[in-house]
Design a protein around this motif. Sequence first.
Motif, PDB file in Angstrom:
ATOM      1  N   GLN A 175     -82.993  68.535 -30.796  1.00  0.00           N
ATOM      2  CA  GLN A 175     -83.195  68.465 -32.259  1.00  0.00           C
ATOM      3  C   GLN A 175     -82.021  68.602 -32.966  1.00  0.00           C
ATOM      4  OE1 GLN A 175     -86.378  70.792 -33.689  1.00  0.00           O
ATOM      5  NE2 GLN A 175     -85.909  70.698 -35.965  1.00  0.00           N
TER       6      GLN A 175
ATOM      7  N   ARG B 238     -80.543  65.307 -34.102  1.00  0.00           N
ATOM      8  CA  ARG B 238     -81.545  64.426 -34.827  1.00  0.00           C
ATOM      9  C   ARG B 238     -80.569  63.716 -36.083  1.00  0.00           C
ATOM     10  NH1 ARG B 238     -85.895  66.373 -39.006  1.00  0.00           N
ATOM     11  NH2 ARG B 238     -87.429  65.045 -38.947  1.00  0.00           N
TER      12      ARG B 238
ATOM     13  N   VAL C  54     -87.738  61.618 -33.280  1.00  0.00           N
ATOM     14  CA  VAL C  54     -86.968  62.795 -32.644  1.00  0.00           C
ATOM     15  C   VAL C  54     -87.720  64.091 -32.359  1.00  0.00           C
ATOM     16  CG1 VAL C  54     -84.928  64.330 -32.808  1.00  0.00           C
ATOM     17  CG2 VAL C  54     -84.743  61.708 -33.477  1.00  0.00           C
ATOM     18  N   LEU C  55     -88.596  64.465 -33.338  1.00  0.00           N
ATOM     19  CA  LEU C  55     -89.516  65.580 -33.295  1.00  0.00           C
ATOM     20  C   LEU C  55     -90.412  65.425 -31.976  1.00  0.00           C
ATOM     21  CD1 LEU C  55     -89.906  66.500 -36.831  1.00  0.00           C
ATOM     22  CD2 LEU C  55     -88.366  67.686 -35.165  1.00  0.00           C
TER      23      LEU C  55
ATOM     24  N   THR D 228     -80.832  75.656 -33.109  1.00  0.00           N
ATOM     25  CA  THR D 228     -80.467  74.098 -33.485  1.00  0.00           C
ATOM     26  C   THR D 228     -79.316  73.937 -34.378  1.00  0.00           C
ATOM     27  OG1 THR D 228     -82.138  74.348 -35.290  1.00  0.00           O
ATOM     28  CG2 THR D 228     -82.884  73.429 -33.145  1.00  0.00           C
TER      29      THR D 228
ATOM     30  N   TYR E 279     -86.773  59.591 -37.562  1.00  0.00           N
ATOM     31  CA  TYR E 279     -86.648  61.044 -37.563  1.00  0.00           C
ATOM     32  C   TYR E 279     -87.730  61.926 -37.008  1.00  0.00           C
ATOM     33  CZ  TYR E 279     -82.867  61.238 -40.965  1.00  0.00           C
ATOM     34  OH  TYR E 279     -81.665  61.162 -41.531  1.00  0.00           O
TER      35      TYR E 279
END
Length: 414
Positions: A96, A99, A245-246, A211, A242
């Motif tokens: 993350q 990201r 990525v999560l 993160t 975006y």
Amino acid sequence: MTLHDTRPANATAAPGTPPETAALKARFRPVFDRIAEGALRRERERILPFEEIGWLKASGFTALRVPVEFGGSGASLVQLFDLLIDLAQADTNIAQALRGHFALVEDRLVAPRAEGARWLARFGAGEIAGNGWTEVGSVRIGETITRVAPTADGFRIDGEKFYSTGTIFADWIDTYATRTDTGEPVIAIVATDQPGIERRDDWTGFGQRLTGTGTTVYTGAYVGPDAVLPFARRFRYQTAFYQLVLDAVLAGAAGAAVRDVSEQVRRRSRGFSHGSGTVVREDPQVLQVVGRARAFAFAARAATLEAARAAQTAYETSQGDDRAADDAANVAAEIASAEAQIVAADLALRTTSDLFNALSASASATGLALDRHWRNARTAASHNPLIYKERILGDNAVNGTDPVYVWQIGRIAG
């Protein structure tokens, strides 16, 4: 806030042939394994992964999407997210943290080559970017307090951002702001190695604590004349990107939980009198719990990669002149990323919770930190509220309504 496609004719070369996936996995597996070895210690002692991100830069992982001519691997989006899930399984925090970096790489990859080349060369050389988009406090939805003002030799930027994921590790900050002279929303790419930049590790969430998320303060920091870009020309499938990525983080959290609990079951010697009467690693009910969780993790990964294929199509249409095809591809990418989000979140949360049924109370020991997988998944799943994505998907299915591509959070008047 909406994203209008006012880009000039795209001068970027057609996508090249990506490398072999097996070769990429073999190349980065040793790095991921090394990262995984220290994940538990970093979690226990709250050690930010500066060194580990350095390994990824040195290995070329952060340049996966950068074309070969600029020092990267020229990987496809499916390959990027496949490897990002592998990295998230090693450490969800690090996946993350990158990201914002991979999003800025994607934007500069989609841009006309003359505009993107200098940035692609920097990323190919190992430089990385962080994120500076969200503002907190009294700011209203649609407003941006962070300002970029022209100067004699470029611009200055002033403001404050929160949720600055990855910025504490970065060489550049991908910052959303407003120009003071025109009122235009822009992206300012801000160098971090200068006065006027303060990066705080003040994220207090119960998950994804490493993160590098927190506050970034800009006080008269310098922005180069070539580093202020019209937001209207941002790559169109950015929200899908975006979210992907999560989704990768969620799939990785599920896979990591299966890995760690499987190891605990394999080692366990104590059983219950009302159990199967066999060693735990052969108990059919325990094996069923682990097997079901493994299937959930597989499905979360598969959904994410299917959505990545839709994003890859949006990238490919961005390189051509067929506006109708590009419109359709961007709708499909946004819908697919939302579908994957809902599936990955549900399956990851079930996996990281249900796996405790394969163990006993001793699995809650803080030294094992098995709870981190649920905490990390729950935090990643909370970034873009699932309830709104479910409504958007339903509205699209029933009424054909296009999804919302770009959104903001802020105070609502009234």
